[in-house]
Design a protein around this motif. Structure first.
Motif: not given
Length: 172
Positions: A3-5, A18-25, A31-42, A44-48
């Motif tokens: 939830d935070t940087t 980690l690569t960006r792809d590894e961090l996204e994975r 998110a899956f373990k926490q019962g949440r959904e995640v949007e790839r765009e969100a 990527a934006s948080e990583i930026d």
């Protein structure tokens, strides 16, 4: 998902880099373990946002025998190097809920980065951004960069006093 940087930095810190792809994975797994959904765009934006704020730092990594150098560019340089993220000087890495499970879930190679070389590259990025903020008269960004200059000196064996001089002289 983180939830935070600082939580993003905590996930990266679990692995060292980690690569960006590894961090996204990793974030999708969280998110899956926490019962949440995640949007790839969100994600990527948080990583930026974390990279912009020096919570994460991008660096080129070739292999354990090559020195790493920081870069603001992502992608492959054609020579087998990959861009990886490491927890940066402004981060207080915090492992999010279920984070400790990630190294058991994801198969990520060990990456040994030279902290001194990485610190010098981050210092150069900071110097560039300080000159840009000073030239633009951006006092808010200058204040952020001033804080990062102190964080950087604690994070890596570098001297960022020149950054502070640049910012001080521009805003006196």
């Amino acid at each position: 998902m983180a939830d935070t940087t600082d939580e993003l930095a905590g996930v990266v810190d679990l692995f060292g880099a980690l690569t960006r792809d590894e961090l996204e994975r990793a974030l999708v797994e969280l998110a899956f373990k926490q019962g949440r959904e995640v949007e790839r765009e969100a994600v990527a934006s948080e990583i930026d946002r974390a990279v912009e704020g020096y919570h994460l730092v991008e660096t080129e990594y070739a292999d354990s025998s090559d020195a790493a150098t920081a870069s603001d560019e992502s992608g492959d340089d054609g020579g087998g190097a990959e861009t990886v993220l490491v927890a940066g000087p402004a981060a207080f890495p915090t492992v999010p809920e279920n984070g400790p499970d990630l190294p058991h879930i994801l198969d990520v190679p060990d990456r040994d980065l030279d902290r001194e070389d990485l610190g010098e590259a981050v210092a150069e990025r900071l110097r560039e951004e300080a000159r840009t903020a000073a030239a633009a008269g951006d006092a808010d960004r200058a204040e952020e960069l001033l804080d990062v200059s102190y964080d950087l000196e604690a994070w890596a064996p570098v001297d960022a006093s020149g950054v502070r001089e640049t910012l001080d002289s521009a805003f006196e």
